[in-house]
Design an enzyme around this catalytic site. Structure first.
Site, PDB file in Angstrom:
ATOM      1  N   TRP A 276       0.829  -1.208   0.000  1.00  0.00           N
ATOM      2  CA  TRP A 276       0.000   0.000   0.000  1.00  0.00           C
ATOM      3  C   TRP A 276       0.862   1.256   0.000  1.00  0.00           C
ATOM      4  O   TRP A 276       0.511   2.245  -0.644  1.00  0.00           O
ATOM      5  CB  TRP A 276      -0.981  -0.006   1.170  1.00  0.00           C
ATOM      6  CG  TRP A 276      -2.045  -1.062   1.016  1.00  0.00           C
ATOM      7  CD1 TRP A 276      -2.263  -2.133   1.815  1.00  0.00           C
ATOM      8  CD2 TRP A 276      -3.030  -1.155  -0.038  1.00  0.00           C
ATOM      9  NE1 TRP A 276      -3.308  -2.883   1.333  1.00  0.00           N
ATOM     10  CE2 TRP A 276      -3.799  -2.314   0.211  1.00  0.00           C
ATOM     11  CE3 TRP A 276      -3.321  -0.379  -1.156  1.00  0.00           C
ATOM     12  CZ2 TRP A 276      -4.848  -2.717  -0.628  1.00  0.00           C
ATOM     13  CZ3 TRP A 276      -4.374  -0.776  -2.004  1.00  0.00           C
ATOM     14  CH2 TRP A 276      -5.123  -1.927  -1.732  1.00  0.00           C
TER      15      TRP A 276
ATOM     16  N   ASP B 207      -1.802   6.567   6.273  1.00  0.00           N
ATOM     17  CA  ASP B 207      -2.824   5.636   5.803  1.00  0.00           C
ATOM     18  C   ASP B 207      -3.126   4.703   6.975  1.00  0.00           C
ATOM     19  O   ASP B 207      -2.320   3.858   7.333  1.00  0.00           O
ATOM     20  CB  ASP B 207      -2.286   4.849   4.596  1.00  0.00           C
ATOM     21  CG  ASP B 207      -3.309   3.854   4.055  1.00  0.00           C
ATOM     22  OD1 ASP B 207      -4.378   3.684   4.669  1.00  0.00           O
ATOM     23  OD2 ASP B 207      -3.026   3.240   3.002  1.00  0.00           O
TER      24      ASP B 207
ATOM     25  N   LYS C 230     -12.628  -1.830   6.742  1.00  0.00           N
ATOM     26  CA  LYS C 230     -11.882  -2.688   7.668  1.00  0.00           C
ATOM     27  C   LYS C 230     -12.332  -2.489   9.111  1.00  0.00           C
ATOM     28  O   LYS C 230     -12.711  -3.435   9.753  1.00  0.00           O
ATOM     29  CB  LYS C 230     -10.389  -2.455   7.518  1.00  0.00           C
ATOM     30  CG  LYS C 230      -9.827  -3.159   6.299  1.00  0.00           C
ATOM     31  CD  LYS C 230      -9.108  -2.284   5.339  1.00  0.00           C
ATOM     32  CE  LYS C 230      -8.809  -3.012   4.038  1.00  0.00           C
ATOM     33  NZ  LYS C 230      -7.942  -2.237   3.171  1.00  0.00           N
TER      34      LYS C 230
HETATM   35  C1  PLP Z   1      -7.425  -1.768   2.078  1.00  0.00           C
HETATM   36  C2  PLP Z   1      -6.332  -0.760   2.110  1.00  0.00           C
HETATM   37  C3  PLP Z   1      -6.213   0.239   1.119  1.00  0.00           C
HETATM   38  C4  PLP Z   1      -7.137   0.325  -0.068  1.00  0.00           C
HETATM   39  O1  PLP Z   1      -8.382   0.730   0.321  1.00  0.00           O
HETATM   40  P1  PLP Z   1      -9.555   1.029  -0.730  1.00  0.00           P
HETATM   41  O2  PLP Z   1     -10.582   1.647   0.168  1.00  0.00           O
HETATM   42  O3  PLP Z   1      -9.951  -0.285  -1.296  1.00  0.00           O
HETATM   43  O4  PLP Z   1      -9.032   1.945  -1.753  1.00  0.00           O
HETATM   44  C5  PLP Z   1      -5.194   1.148   1.250  1.00  0.00           C
HETATM   45  N1  PLP Z   1      -4.338   1.109   2.271  1.00  0.00           N
HETATM   46  C6  PLP Z   1      -4.414   0.158   3.232  1.00  0.00           C
HETATM   47  C7  PLP Z   1      -3.426   0.165   4.358  1.00  0.00           C
HETATM   48  C8  PLP Z   1      -5.411  -0.795   3.175  1.00  0.00           C
HETATM   49  O5  PLP Z   1      -5.498  -1.737   4.126  1.00  0.00           O
END
Ligand code: PLP
Length: 360
Positions: free
Chosen positions: A102, A172, A196
Protein backbone atom coordinates in the site's frame (compact mmCIF):
# COMPACT_ATOMS: atom_id res chain seq x y z
CA UNK A 1 -29.00 -17.85 12.59
CA UNK A 2 -25.74 -18.97 11.03
CA UNK A 3 -22.80 -16.56 11.47
CA UNK A 4 -19.22 -17.51 10.68
CA UNK A 5 -15.99 -16.01 11.98
CA UNK A 6 -14.81 -14.08 8.95
CA UNK A 7 -11.07 -13.37 8.92
CA UNK A 8 -11.22 -11.35 5.70
CA UNK A 9 -8.82 -8.41 5.32
CA UNK A 10 -11.67 -6.30 3.93
CA UNK A 11 -14.55 -5.93 3.61
CA UNK A 12 -14.54 -7.56 6.99
CA UNK A 13 -16.75 -8.41 9.95
CA UNK A 14 -19.10 -5.86 11.46
CA UNK A 15 -20.19 -6.10 15.11
CA UNK A 16 -23.34 -8.21 15.38
CA UNK A 17 -25.14 -5.68 17.63
CA UNK A 18 -24.56 -3.06 14.90
CA UNK A 19 -26.02 -5.29 12.20
CA UNK A 20 -29.00 -6.09 14.40
CA UNK A 21 -29.65 -2.44 15.20
CA UNK A 22 -29.47 -1.56 11.50
CA UNK A 23 -31.82 -4.43 10.72
CA UNK A 24 -34.35 -3.34 13.32
CA UNK A 25 -34.32 0.23 12.01
CA UNK A 26 -34.16 -0.69 8.34
CA UNK A 27 -37.72 -0.31 7.00
CA UNK A 28 -38.77 2.56 9.26
CA UNK A 29 -35.98 4.78 10.59
CA UNK A 30 -36.94 6.96 13.59
CA UNK A 31 -40.62 6.75 12.63
CA UNK A 32 -39.95 8.46 9.29
CA UNK A 33 -41.69 5.66 7.39
CA UNK A 34 -38.53 5.12 5.34
CA UNK A 35 -35.09 3.59 5.59
CA UNK A 36 -31.92 5.63 6.00
CA UNK A 37 -31.12 4.76 2.36
CA UNK A 38 -34.26 6.58 1.26
CA UNK A 39 -33.77 9.71 3.39
CA UNK A 40 -32.71 12.96 1.74
CA UNK A 41 -29.15 13.83 2.61
CA UNK A 42 -30.48 17.34 3.35
CA UNK A 43 -33.19 16.12 5.73
CA UNK A 44 -33.21 16.85 9.44
CA UNK A 45 -32.90 13.18 10.27
CA UNK A 46 -29.83 12.68 8.11
CA UNK A 47 -28.28 15.90 9.43
CA UNK A 48 -28.57 14.37 12.90
CA UNK A 49 -26.93 11.15 11.72
CA UNK A 50 -23.91 12.81 10.13
CA UNK A 51 -23.49 15.29 12.99
CA UNK A 52 -23.60 12.51 15.57
CA UNK A 53 -21.26 10.32 13.53
CA UNK A 54 -18.69 13.10 13.47
CA UNK A 55 -19.10 13.88 17.17
CA UNK A 56 -18.78 10.24 18.17
CA UNK A 57 -15.64 9.82 16.07
CA UNK A 58 -14.17 12.97 17.63
CA UNK A 59 -14.94 11.65 21.13
CA UNK A 60 -13.69 8.13 20.53
CA UNK A 61 -10.45 9.11 18.75
CA UNK A 62 -9.85 12.29 20.75
CA UNK A 63 -9.66 14.51 17.67
CA UNK A 64 -8.56 18.08 18.54
CA UNK A 65 -10.75 21.06 17.53
CA UNK A 66 -8.33 22.29 14.87
CA UNK A 67 -8.95 19.18 12.77
CA UNK A 68 -11.80 18.56 10.34
CA UNK A 69 -13.50 15.21 9.88
CA UNK A 70 -14.49 14.57 6.26
CA UNK A 71 -16.76 11.82 4.99
CA UNK A 72 -15.88 10.96 1.41
CA UNK A 73 -15.91 8.22 -1.24
CA UNK A 74 -13.28 6.72 -3.52
CA UNK A 75 -11.57 4.58 -0.88
CA UNK A 76 -8.08 4.94 0.49
CA UNK A 77 -6.89 4.53 -3.09
CA UNK A 78 -8.42 7.85 -4.12
CA UNK A 79 -6.57 9.47 -1.21
CA UNK A 80 -3.29 8.31 -2.77
CA UNK A 81 -3.97 10.94 -5.46
CA UNK A 82 -5.92 13.51 -3.44
CA UNK A 83 -3.21 13.93 -0.82
CA UNK A 84 -0.45 14.99 -3.25
CA UNK A 85 -2.95 17.04 -5.24
CA UNK A 86 -3.81 19.06 -2.12
CA UNK A 87 -0.60 18.90 -0.07
CA UNK A 88 2.31 18.55 -2.50
CA UNK A 89 2.09 22.22 -3.37
CA UNK A 90 5.03 24.13 -1.85
CA UNK A 91 8.44 22.46 -2.24
CA UNK A 92 6.67 19.66 -4.13
CA UNK A 93 8.87 17.23 -2.19
CA UNK A 94 7.50 14.35 -0.20
CA UNK A 95 9.21 11.84 2.08
CA UNK A 96 7.79 8.35 2.45
CA UNK A 97 8.47 5.24 4.52
CA UNK A 98 8.00 2.27 2.22
CA UNK A 99 6.61 -0.62 4.25
CA UNK A 100 4.83 -2.62 1.56
CA UNK A 101 2.23 -2.84 -1.15
CA UNK A 102 0.00 0.00 0.00
CA UNK A 103 2.93 2.37 0.61
CA UNK A 104 4.08 1.63 -2.94
CA UNK A 105 0.70 2.54 -4.34
CA UNK A 106 0.67 5.79 -2.36
CA UNK A 107 4.13 6.46 -3.73
CA UNK A 108 3.35 5.85 -7.37
CA UNK A 109 0.41 8.26 -7.31
CA UNK A 110 2.42 10.95 -5.49
CA UNK A 111 5.17 10.70 -8.13
CA UNK A 112 2.75 12.18 -10.64
CA UNK A 113 2.73 15.42 -8.67
CA UNK A 114 6.24 15.90 -7.28
CA UNK A 115 9.48 14.43 -6.00
CA UNK A 116 9.09 11.36 -3.83
CA UNK A 117 11.98 10.26 -1.63
CA UNK A 118 12.00 6.97 0.24
CA UNK A 119 13.57 7.74 3.62
CA UNK A 120 13.33 4.19 4.99
CA UNK A 121 12.16 0.84 3.71
CA UNK A 122 11.96 -2.81 4.74
CA UNK A 123 11.98 -4.06 1.17
CA UNK A 124 15.35 -5.82 1.77
CA UNK A 125 13.54 -8.38 3.95
CA UNK A 126 10.29 -8.66 2.04
CA UNK A 127 8.62 -6.03 4.28
CA UNK A 128 8.68 -8.25 7.37
CA UNK A 129 9.63 -5.42 9.72
CA UNK A 130 9.11 -1.70 10.31
CA UNK A 131 12.31 0.30 9.68
CA UNK A 132 13.53 2.88 12.19
CA UNK A 133 12.59 6.44 11.36
CA UNK A 134 13.99 9.45 13.11
CA UNK A 135 13.67 13.14 12.63
CA UNK A 136 17.15 13.58 11.14
CA UNK A 137 16.07 11.51 8.11
CA UNK A 138 13.30 13.94 7.21
CA UNK A 139 13.79 16.80 4.75
CA UNK A 140 12.59 19.87 6.70
CA UNK A 141 11.45 21.36 3.37
CA UNK A 142 9.27 18.37 2.49
CA UNK A 143 5.57 19.15 2.13
CA UNK A 144 4.78 16.04 4.13
CA UNK A 145 5.94 12.61 5.26
CA UNK A 146 3.77 9.57 4.45
CA UNK A 147 3.52 6.35 6.47
CA UNK A 148 1.21 3.34 6.42
CA UNK A 149 0.55 2.76 10.13
CA UNK A 150 -0.61 -0.84 9.62
CA UNK A 151 0.41 -2.94 6.65
CA UNK A 152 -2.61 -5.08 5.91
CA UNK A 153 -0.88 -7.46 3.51
CA UNK A 154 2.48 -7.89 5.24
CA UNK A 155 1.12 -7.90 8.82
CA UNK A 156 3.39 -5.20 10.25
CA UNK A 157 2.52 -2.06 12.19
CA UNK A 158 4.30 0.99 13.59
CA UNK A 159 4.38 0.70 17.38
CA UNK A 160 5.69 4.26 17.74
CA UNK A 161 4.53 7.10 15.55
CA UNK A 162 7.61 8.88 14.13
CA UNK A 163 8.27 12.45 15.22
CA UNK A 164 8.37 14.51 12.02
CA UNK A 165 8.82 17.90 13.68
CA UNK A 166 7.17 20.68 11.67
CA UNK A 167 6.70 18.54 8.59
CA UNK A 168 3.10 17.24 8.50
CA UNK A 169 2.76 13.50 8.98
CA UNK A 170 0.23 11.83 6.68
CA UNK A 171 -0.95 8.35 7.62
CA UNK A 172 -2.82 5.64 5.80
CA UNK A 173 -4.70 4.11 8.75
CA UNK A 174 -7.11 2.04 6.69
CA UNK A 175 -6.47 -1.17 8.58
CA UNK A 176 -5.87 0.04 12.13
CA UNK A 177 -7.90 3.20 12.65
CA UNK A 178 -9.88 2.95 15.93
CA UNK A 179 -7.94 -0.12 17.05
CA UNK A 180 -5.37 1.53 19.29
CA UNK A 181 -5.22 4.79 21.20
CA UNK A 182 -3.20 7.35 19.24
CA UNK A 183 -2.27 10.98 19.78
CA UNK A 184 -4.00 12.61 16.81
CA UNK A 185 -2.04 15.85 17.22
CA UNK A 186 1.04 14.02 15.87
CA UNK A 187 -0.61 13.81 12.45
CA UNK A 188 -1.39 16.34 9.75
CA UNK A 189 -3.77 14.02 7.94
CA UNK A 190 -5.19 10.55 8.63
CA UNK A 191 -7.20 8.59 6.08
CA UNK A 192 -8.96 5.25 6.01
CA UNK A 193 -11.26 3.29 3.76
CA UNK A 194 -14.21 2.24 5.95
CA UNK A 195 -14.41 -1.44 5.10
CA UNK A 196 -11.88 -2.69 7.67
CA UNK A 197 -12.61 -1.05 11.00
CA UNK A 198 -15.39 1.47 10.39
CA UNK A 199 -18.30 0.13 8.37
CA UNK A 200 -19.34 -0.92 4.88
CA UNK A 201 -17.19 -0.26 1.80
CA UNK A 202 -17.98 2.97 -0.03
CA UNK A 203 -17.16 5.42 2.76
CA UNK A 204 -13.73 6.97 3.31
CA UNK A 205 -12.88 8.93 6.44
CA UNK A 206 -10.32 11.76 6.42
CA UNK A 207 -9.14 13.63 9.51
CA UNK A 208 -7.18 16.69 8.46
CA UNK A 209 -5.56 19.60 10.28
CA UNK A 210 -7.22 22.84 9.20
CA UNK A 211 -4.07 24.56 7.91
CA UNK A 212 -3.65 21.79 5.31
CA UNK A 213 -6.99 22.63 3.70
CA UNK A 214 -7.33 25.19 0.91
CA UNK A 215 -3.87 24.93 -0.64
CA UNK A 216 -4.75 22.95 -3.78
CA UNK A 217 -4.12 24.59 -7.16
CA UNK A 218 -6.98 26.20 -9.13
CA UNK A 219 -6.95 23.27 -11.51
CA UNK A 220 -7.80 20.78 -8.77
CA UNK A 221 -11.16 19.12 -9.53
CA UNK A 222 -13.86 20.24 -7.08
CA UNK A 223 -14.54 16.70 -5.90
CA UNK A 224 -10.84 16.10 -5.22
CA UNK A 225 -10.35 19.25 -3.14
CA UNK A 226 -10.53 18.87 0.65
CA UNK A 227 -11.87 22.44 0.81
CA UNK A 228 -15.07 21.32 -0.94
CA UNK A 229 -15.79 18.74 1.76
CA UNK A 230 -14.66 20.94 4.62
CA UNK A 231 -16.82 23.93 3.61
CA UNK A 232 -19.93 21.86 2.95
CA UNK A 233 -19.76 19.58 5.98
CA UNK A 234 -19.18 16.66 3.56
CA UNK A 235 -22.48 17.54 1.86
CA UNK A 236 -21.35 19.19 -1.39
CA UNK A 237 -22.99 16.33 -3.24
CA UNK A 238 -24.79 13.19 -2.07
CA UNK A 239 -22.54 11.43 0.43
CA UNK A 240 -22.65 7.66 1.06
CA UNK A 241 -25.56 8.12 3.47
CA UNK A 242 -26.08 4.52 4.53
CA UNK A 243 -22.35 4.01 5.08
CA UNK A 244 -22.22 7.08 7.32
CA UNK A 245 -25.19 5.74 9.31
CA UNK A 246 -23.48 2.36 9.73
CA UNK A 247 -20.24 4.09 10.78
CA UNK A 248 -22.20 6.03 13.38
CA UNK A 249 -23.52 2.75 14.81
CA UNK A 250 -19.99 1.33 14.91
CA UNK A 251 -18.63 4.45 16.68
CA UNK A 252 -21.49 4.12 19.22
CA UNK A 253 -20.63 0.45 19.71
CA UNK A 254 -16.99 1.33 20.48
CA UNK A 255 -18.05 4.05 22.89
CA UNK A 256 -20.46 1.76 24.73
CA UNK A 257 -17.83 -0.94 24.96
CA UNK A 258 -15.64 1.45 26.94
CA UNK A 259 -13.98 3.54 24.24
CA UNK A 260 -10.72 3.20 22.38
CA UNK A 261 -8.62 2.15 25.39
CA UNK A 262 -10.88 -0.83 26.04
CA UNK A 263 -10.93 -1.60 22.30
CA UNK A 264 -7.12 -1.59 22.31
CA UNK A 265 -6.98 -3.84 25.38
CA UNK A 266 -9.29 -6.35 23.69
CA UNK A 267 -7.36 -6.20 20.42
CA UNK A 268 -4.05 -6.82 22.21
CA UNK A 269 -5.56 -9.74 24.09
CA UNK A 270 -6.87 -11.32 20.87
CA UNK A 271 -3.58 -10.86 19.02
CA UNK A 272 -1.55 -12.20 21.95
CA UNK A 273 -3.55 -15.44 22.03
CA UNK A 274 -2.85 -16.06 18.36
CA UNK A 275 0.83 -15.03 18.40
CA UNK A 276 1.52 -17.05 21.56
CA UNK A 277 0.17 -20.14 19.89
CA UNK A 278 1.99 -19.53 16.57
CA UNK A 279 5.31 -18.96 18.37
CA UNK A 280 4.92 -22.15 20.42
CA UNK A 281 3.70 -24.22 17.46
CA UNK A 282 5.93 -26.70 15.65
CA UNK A 283 3.84 -26.48 12.48
CA UNK A 284 2.99 -22.80 12.04
CA UNK A 285 5.33 -19.81 11.98
CA UNK A 286 5.03 -16.04 11.76
CA UNK A 287 7.03 -14.39 8.96
CA UNK A 288 7.04 -11.05 10.81
CA UNK A 289 9.72 -9.77 13.23
CA UNK A 290 8.46 -9.63 16.80
CA UNK A 291 8.72 -5.90 17.43
CA UNK A 292 6.90 -5.05 14.18
CA UNK A 293 3.86 -7.27 14.40
CA UNK A 294 0.39 -6.02 13.59
CA UNK A 295 -2.42 -6.77 16.02
CA UNK A 296 -4.96 -6.50 13.18
CA UNK A 297 -3.57 -8.65 10.35
CA UNK A 298 -1.68 -11.77 11.34
CA UNK A 299 -0.04 -13.78 8.55
CA UNK A 300 1.23 -17.27 9.33
CA UNK A 301 2.89 -19.94 7.26
CA UNK A 302 3.29 -23.71 7.19
CA UNK A 303 6.72 -24.66 5.80
CA UNK A 304 5.07 -27.46 3.83
CA UNK A 305 3.14 -25.23 1.45
CA UNK A 306 1.06 -28.15 0.20
CA UNK A 307 -0.90 -27.94 3.44
CA UNK A 308 -2.05 -24.35 2.86
CA UNK A 309 -4.99 -25.28 0.68
CA UNK A 310 -6.01 -28.10 3.03
CA UNK A 311 -5.90 -25.72 5.98
CA UNK A 312 -8.03 -23.07 4.26
CA UNK A 313 -10.59 -25.61 3.06
CA UNK A 314 -10.96 -27.40 6.41
CA UNK A 315 -11.09 -24.10 8.30
CA UNK A 316 -13.94 -22.96 6.09
CA UNK A 317 -15.82 -26.17 6.86
CA UNK A 318 -15.35 -25.34 10.56
CA UNK A 319 -16.90 -21.87 10.12
CA UNK A 320 -13.59 -20.00 9.93
CA UNK A 321 -13.68 -18.07 6.66
CA UNK A 322 -11.25 -16.23 4.39
CA UNK A 323 -7.96 -17.35 5.90
CA UNK A 324 -6.04 -17.60 2.64
CA UNK A 325 -2.99 -15.34 2.68
CA UNK A 326 -2.50 -12.51 0.22
CA UNK A 327 -1.01 -13.76 -3.04
CA UNK A 328 2.15 -11.69 -2.51
CA UNK A 329 2.92 -13.33 0.85
CA UNK A 330 1.30 -16.77 0.54
CA UNK A 331 0.37 -18.94 3.50
CA UNK A 332 -2.51 -17.79 5.64
CA UNK A 333 -3.64 -14.51 7.12
CA UNK A 334 -6.09 -13.92 9.94
CA UNK A 335 -7.46 -10.38 9.99
CA UNK A 336 -8.81 -9.78 13.46
CA UNK A 337 -10.19 -6.26 13.38
CA UNK A 338 -12.25 -4.64 16.14
CA UNK A 339 -15.40 -6.59 15.26
CA UNK A 340 -13.76 -10.04 15.51
CA UNK A 341 -14.92 -11.45 18.85
CA UNK A 342 -12.44 -13.02 21.28
CA UNK A 343 -14.32 -16.32 20.78
CA UNK A 344 -13.47 -16.15 17.06
CA UNK A 345 -9.74 -16.04 17.81
CA UNK A 346 -10.08 -18.82 20.36
CA UNK A 347 -11.96 -20.93 17.82
CA UNK A 348 -9.19 -20.34 15.28
CA UNK A 349 -6.46 -21.33 17.73
CA UNK A 350 -8.36 -24.46 18.67
CA UNK A 351 -8.72 -25.36 15.01
CA UNK A 352 -4.98 -24.74 14.45
CA UNK A 353 -4.07 -26.97 17.39
CA UNK A 354 -6.21 -29.82 16.03
CA UNK A 355 -4.74 -29.29 12.58
CA UNK A 356 -1.21 -29.41 13.98
CA UNK A 357 -1.92 -32.62 15.87
CA UNK A 358 -3.06 -34.23 12.61
CA UNK A 359 -0.25 -32.98 10.39
CA UNK A 360 2.97 -32.61 12.32
C1 PLP B 1 -7.42 -1.77 2.08
C2 PLP B 1 -6.33 -0.76 2.11
C3 PLP B 1 -6.21 0.24 1.12
C4 PLP B 1 -7.14 0.33 -0.07
O1 PLP B 1 -8.38 0.73 0.32
P1 PLP B 1 -9.55 1.03 -0.73
O2 PLP B 1 -10.58 1.65 0.17
O3 PLP B 1 -9.95 -0.29 -1.30
O4 PLP B 1 -9.03 1.94 -1.75
C5 PLP B 1 -5.19 1.15 1.25
N1 PLP B 1 -4.34 1.11 2.27
C6 PLP B 1 -4.41 0.16 3.23
C7 PLP B 1 -3.43 0.17 4.36
C8 PLP B 1 -5.41 -0.79 3.18
O5 PLP B 1 -5.50 -1.74 4.13
Amino acid sequence: MKRVYNFSAGPSMLPLPVLEKAQSELPNYADSGMSVMELSHRSGLFTEIITEAEQLLRDVMGIPDNYKVLFMQGGASQQFAMIPLNLLVNSKKMDIVNTGSWSKKAMSEAKKYGDVRVIATSEDKNFTYIPDVDRSMIDPKADYVHITTNNTIEGTAFSDIPDTGDVPLVADMSSNILSVDMDISKFGLIYAGAQKNIGPAGLTVVVIREDLIGNAPETCPTMLNYKTFSESGSLYNTPPTFGIYMAKLVFEWIKELGGIKEMERLNREKAQILYNYIDASELFASPVEKGSRSIMNIPFIIPNRDLDAVFVKEAKEAGLETLKGHRSVGGMRASIYNAMPLEGVKALVKFMKDFEAKHK
